[in-house]
Motif scaffolding. Structure first.
Motif, mmCIF file in Angstrom:
data_model
loop_
_atom_site.group_PDB
_atom_site.id
_atom_site.type_symbol
_atom_site.label_atom_id
_atom_site.label_comp_id
_atom_site.label_asym_id
_atom_site.label_seq_id
_atom_site.Cartn_x
_atom_site.Cartn_y
_atom_site.Cartn_z
ATOM 1 N N PRO A 16 -12.990 86.315 102.063
ATOM 2 C CA PRO A 16 -12.073 86.534 103.190
ATOM 3 C C PRO A 16 -11.036 87.624 102.962
ATOM 4 O O PRO A 16 -10.471 88.154 103.919
ATOM 5 C CB PRO A 16 -11.407 85.163 103.380
ATOM 6 C CG PRO A 16 -11.579 84.458 102.084
ATOM 7 C CD PRO A 16 -12.877 84.947 101.517
ATOM 8 N N GLU A 17 -10.784 87.971 101.689
ATOM 9 C CA GLU A 17 -9.774 88.997 101.430
ATOM 10 C C GLU A 17 -10.164 90.348 102.043
ATOM 11 O O GLU A 17 -9.317 91.073 102.558
ATOM 12 C CB GLU A 17 -9.566 89.164 99.918
ATOM 13 C CG GLU A 17 -9.047 87.922 99.203
ATOM 14 C CD GLU A 17 -10.164 87.032 98.705
ATOM 15 O OE1 GLU A 17 -9.868 86.128 97.893
ATOM 16 O OE2 GLU A 17 -11.322 87.250 99.118
ATOM 17 N N ARG A 74 -9.601 90.750 105.825
ATOM 18 C CA ARG A 74 -8.165 90.726 106.100
ATOM 19 C C ARG A 74 -7.534 92.073 105.782
ATOM 20 O O ARG A 74 -6.679 92.577 106.527
ATOM 21 C CB ARG A 74 -7.499 89.594 105.300
ATOM 22 C CG ARG A 74 -5.971 89.493 105.452
ATOM 23 C CD ARG A 74 -5.494 89.415 106.902
ATOM 24 N NE ARG A 74 -6.120 88.400 107.689
ATOM 25 C CZ ARG A 74 -5.740 87.116 107.722
ATOM 26 N NH1 ARG A 74 -4.744 86.700 106.983
ATOM 27 N NH2 ARG A 74 -6.362 86.259 108.517
ATOM 28 N N LYS A 81 -8.509 94.367 108.563
ATOM 29 C CA LYS A 81 -7.734 94.081 109.774
ATOM 30 C C LYS A 81 -6.332 94.648 109.658
ATOM 31 O O LYS A 81 -5.783 95.201 110.630
ATOM 32 C CB LYS A 81 -7.676 92.572 110.033
ATOM 33 C CG LYS A 81 -6.931 92.198 111.317
ATOM 34 C CD LYS A 81 -7.631 92.777 112.550
ATOM 35 C CE LYS A 81 -6.853 92.480 113.823
ATOM 36 N NZ LYS A 81 -7.536 92.986 115.036
ATOM 37 N N ASP A 82 -5.735 94.541 108.492
ATOM 38 C CA ASP A 82 -4.401 95.115 108.282
ATOM 39 C C ASP A 82 -4.418 96.634 108.459
ATOM 40 O O ASP A 82 -3.390 97.241 108.755
ATOM 41 C CB ASP A 82 -3.879 94.759 106.892
ATOM 42 C CG ASP A 82 -3.439 93.313 106.789
ATOM 43 O OD1 ASP A 82 -3.253 92.660 107.851
ATOM 44 O OD2 ASP A 82 -3.302 92.806 105.655
ATOM 45 N N ARG A 94 -14.387 84.751 109.782
ATOM 46 C CA ARG A 94 -13.661 86.022 109.733
ATOM 47 C C ARG A 94 -13.221 86.463 111.128
ATOM 48 O O ARG A 94 -12.165 87.060 111.299
ATOM 49 C CB ARG A 94 -14.533 87.125 109.113
ATOM 50 C CG ARG A 94 -15.115 86.853 107.728
ATOM 51 C CD ARG A 94 -14.089 86.645 106.634
ATOM 52 N NE ARG A 94 -13.623 85.299 106.513
ATOM 53 C CZ ARG A 94 -14.188 84.360 105.742
ATOM 54 N NH1 ARG A 94 -15.262 84.626 105.054
ATOM 55 N NH2 ARG A 94 -13.642 83.158 105.660
ATOM 56 N N GLU A 151 -10.146 84.230 111.927
ATOM 57 C CA GLU A 151 -9.008 84.547 111.065
ATOM 58 C C GLU A 151 -8.362 85.884 111.409
ATOM 59 O O GLU A 151 -7.141 86.018 111.341
ATOM 60 C CB GLU A 151 -9.461 84.609 109.598
ATOM 61 C CG GLU A 151 -9.964 83.308 109.024
ATOM 62 C CD GLU A 151 -10.735 83.521 107.735
ATOM 63 O OE1 GLU A 151 -11.095 82.525 107.099
ATOM 64 O OE2 GLU A 151 -10.978 84.699 107.369
ATOM 65 N N ASN A 152 -9.197 86.845 111.770
ATOM 66 C CA ASN A 152 -8.706 88.213 111.921
ATOM 67 C C ASN A 152 -8.671 88.697 113.359
ATOM 68 O O ASN A 152 -8.436 89.894 113.602
ATOM 69 C CB ASN A 152 -9.573 89.152 111.076
ATOM 70 C CG ASN A 152 -9.479 88.836 109.603
ATOM 71 O OD1 ASN A 152 -8.431 88.986 108.990
ATOM 72 N ND2 ASN A 152 -10.579 88.376 109.031
ATOM 73 N N ASN A 160 -3.235 83.482 114.545
ATOM 74 C CA ASN A 160 -3.548 83.503 113.115
ATOM 75 C C ASN A 160 -2.886 84.650 112.366
ATOM 76 O O ASN A 160 -2.456 84.490 111.218
ATOM 77 C CB ASN A 160 -5.066 83.575 112.916
ATOM 78 C CG ASN A 160 -5.764 82.323 113.397
ATOM 79 O OD1 ASN A 160 -5.996 82.169 114.593
ATOM 80 N ND2 ASN A 160 -6.081 81.425 112.492
ATOM 81 N N LEU A 161 -2.815 85.806 112.991
ATOM 82 C CA LEU A 161 -2.231 86.956 112.292
ATOM 83 C C LEU A 161 -0.705 86.896 112.292
ATOM 84 O O LEU A 161 -0.057 87.162 111.271
ATOM 85 C CB LEU A 161 -2.723 88.259 112.927
ATOM 86 C CG LEU A 161 -4.213 88.564 112.728
ATOM 87 C CD1 LEU A 161 -4.607 89.823 113.487
ATOM 88 C CD2 LEU A 161 -4.562 88.707 111.259
ATOM 89 N N ARG A 215 1.066 84.065 109.847
ATOM 90 C CA ARG A 215 0.912 84.061 108.390
ATOM 91 C C ARG A 215 2.272 83.927 107.710
ATOM 92 O O ARG A 215 3.240 84.560 108.118
ATOM 93 C CB ARG A 215 0.230 85.352 107.925
ATOM 94 C CG ARG A 215 -1.262 85.411 108.216
ATOM 95 C CD ARG A 215 -1.860 86.722 107.727
ATOM 96 N NE ARG A 215 -1.378 87.861 108.524
ATOM 97 C CZ ARG A 215 -1.592 89.126 108.207
ATOM 98 N NH1 ARG A 215 -2.238 89.423 107.094
ATOM 99 N NH2 ARG A 215 -1.143 90.100 108.984
ATOM 100 N N LYS A 241 4.116 85.173 105.256
ATOM 101 C CA LYS A 241 4.264 86.274 104.304
ATOM 102 C C LYS A 241 5.447 86.059 103.360
ATOM 103 O O LYS A 241 5.570 86.767 102.353
ATOM 104 C CB LYS A 241 4.429 87.590 105.053
ATOM 105 C CG LYS A 241 3.175 88.013 105.802
ATOM 106 C CD LYS A 241 3.353 89.380 106.448
ATOM 107 C CE LYS A 241 2.096 89.832 107.157
ATOM 108 N NZ LYS A 241 2.242 91.166 107.799
#
Length: 511
Positions: free
Chosen positions: A379-380, A383, A386-387, A415, A418-419, A492-493, A496, A498
């Motif tokens: 999953p990393e 992500r 997406k960033d 995915r 999540e993204n 989801n985004l 997070r 952070k």
């Protein structure tokens, strides 16, 4: 074959004139003295710059499309060319008109066969929609009519062209690009002896036209994806495999798709000729085809006006073997992507090594990401993509059993949630009994979505029939992702934590 050809569709500039003149003279070889003057081109660009389009290849004008806007209500269908364009000053052009009138299209003979004419026509259609004009109209030559004039009336000739009993280089092309014959005009273009001075008044209707007008400029948000569910079988030779590739590219591009996605290691059938070698040597033998296939894909991307994600192929870099693929853009440029995570079987049988490149790619449909098969199970990586701005993730895969396929699909679907992105997965089916380590395949290609009210309840936009060679054509709306991000049931985004955790990509030098 192309080397580093760069294709650019852009608006014509006055400084292009000398190349424009040369291209036009060579294009109209039967009328070598008929070309636009520099004064006329300057006037067109001054009055309607966005309507003058050209295609440039390696800094050379390869094709051009010129047009004006007219108030067609002031003319009837029996007009001639000079009266409709308003002479050398193009006095009939008006920003308040309702029809985009095409006054010329030509392609330099050196670049014919690359489907550049279709690209210019599609650009005209987009301009017509953007300006909220009712239609595109122009008088089309019928240059082959002179060969049949003694036996066929213009109407009979046109009917035979429509039935493909006769090929006309101009009319056949226009009909294949969704234009219809509105009327036959006599005496349209003086001196056009090949057409016997007849012309077909051609029209393409803008179905989005609204009489109210005043539309603001909008960015294209609906992207069409074409997925190839590839049948693994033995091919007679390399050329036979390329022919099958072109069949799928041609088919998917004919639906005006923006992308076509091939599976991981789709070229494995070519390994059959290396069966006398051990597995590591056989995959290295297969890698010898990769550069040739890249050039073939680049040609197809240009010729069929579609962005191609080539799936993956083995590539030897020094002593190491990598699993790589290429994004071949329709403008002639390309970029390379690598499989980051190598499966135990790939490492033990083929000596594969994981790549180091994790990045998004800019396209004419926004930023995309590509991850090869096993990579989507981490999953990393999505992500990070997406960033970097990714909205569509493409996953070419190859799985031998249904449980292997389930891992890819389930992770790809996660995915997408999540993204807040679309994920397109494409795999191979069938079997290769004469190719070691590649004998059976299982796949069900699909386009997966987030799970919220604007999307399918099961998070599957569309999926192919399992284990059957096929294509899947799917439209995805990028605006829905924006709505989800700001107004979704869950975010989801945005949600997070952070303050507790973060994800960072480390820079690593290639070994």
């Amino acid at each position: 074959m192309i080397d580093s050809a760069k294709i650019e569709l852009r608006n014509l500039q006055v400084q292009d004139y000398e190349e424009l003149k040369e291209s036009m003279i060579k294009s109209y070889h039967s009328m070598p003295h008929e070309y636009w003057t520099k004064k006329e081109i300057k006037t067109l660009i001054r009055k309607f710059p966005e309507g003058q389009l050209c295609i440039e290849i390696d800094n050379k004008i390869a094709g051009c499309a010129l047009s004006i806007i007219v108030d067609y209500d002031k003319f009837d269908d029996n007009h001639d060319y000079d009266s409709i364009i308003g002479g050398e000053n193009f006095s009939t052009h008006t920003a308040n008109g309702n029809v985009l009138y095409g006054i010329d299209v030509f392609i330099h003979p050196e670049y014919r066969g690359m489907r550049l004419g279709r690209r210019l026509y599609e650009a005209r259609k987009e301009l017509c929609e953007h300006l909220n004009l009712k239609s595109i109209i122009f008088g089309g030559r019928i240059p082959n009519y002179s060969k049949f004039a003694s036996e066929l009336t213009p109407k009979q000739y046109i009917d035979k062209v429509k039935l493909q009993e006769i090929h006309d280089p101009v009319l056949s092309f226009q009909l294949s690009n969704d234009f219809h014959v509105k009327k036959v005009i006599k005496g349209y273009l003086s001196g056009d002896h090949e057409s016997k001075e007849f012309a077909t008044l051609m029209e393409w209707n803008n179905i989005y036209y609204t009489k109210s007008g005043n539309l603001v400029k909008s960015t294209k948000t609906v992207v069409r994806l074409g997925l190839v569910q590839w049948q693994m079988r033995l091919f007679k030779n390399y050329e036979a495999l390329v022919s099958q590739i072109e069949f799928f590219v041609d088919t998917i591009s004919s639906y005006q798709s923006d992308f076509v996605l091939f599976p991981e290691l789709f070229n494995a059938p070519l390994m059959a000729e290396f069966n006398h070698l051990n597995e590591a040597e056989a995959i290295r033998g297969l890698s010898e085809y990769t550069d040739r296939l890249l050039e073939t894909f680049r040609e197809f991307a240009i010729n069929y006006n579609i962005n191609i994600i080539t799936g993956s192929m083995p590539q030897a870099v020094g002593d190491h073997m990598y699993n790589v693929g290429f994004l071949c853009r329709r403008d002639g440029s390309y970029e390379r992507f690598e499989k980051i995570h190598i499966t135990p079987a790939e490492e033990s049988a083929w000596g594969m090594k994981g790549g180091n490149q994790v990045q998004t790619f800019d396209t004419d449909c926004g930023k995309i990401g590509v991850l090869i098969c096993y990579d989507v199970e981490f999953p990393e990586l999505p992500r990070i993509l997406k960033d970097q701005g990714m909205n569509i993730l493409f996953v070419p895969f190859m799985t031998d059993t249904q449980n292997g396929y389930s891992r890819v699909k389930i992770c790809a679907q996660a995915r997408a949630v999540e993204n807040e992105c679309y994920v397109a997965i494409a795999g191979s089916v069938g079997n290769l009994p004469r190719v070691a380590n590649m004998d059976i395949q299982y796949a069900q290609s699909a386009v997966l979505t987030p799970s919220d009210f604007a999307f399918p309840v099961n998070g599957i936009k569309a999926e192919a029939t399992p284990n059957t060679e096929s294509t899947l054509l799917v439209d995805v709306d990028l605006d829905l992702l924006k709505e989800l991000h700001n107004f979704g049931s869950v975010r989801n985004l945005k949600d997070r934590r952070k303050d507790l955790y973060s994800l960072k990509l480390r820079k690593k030098n290639k070994s």
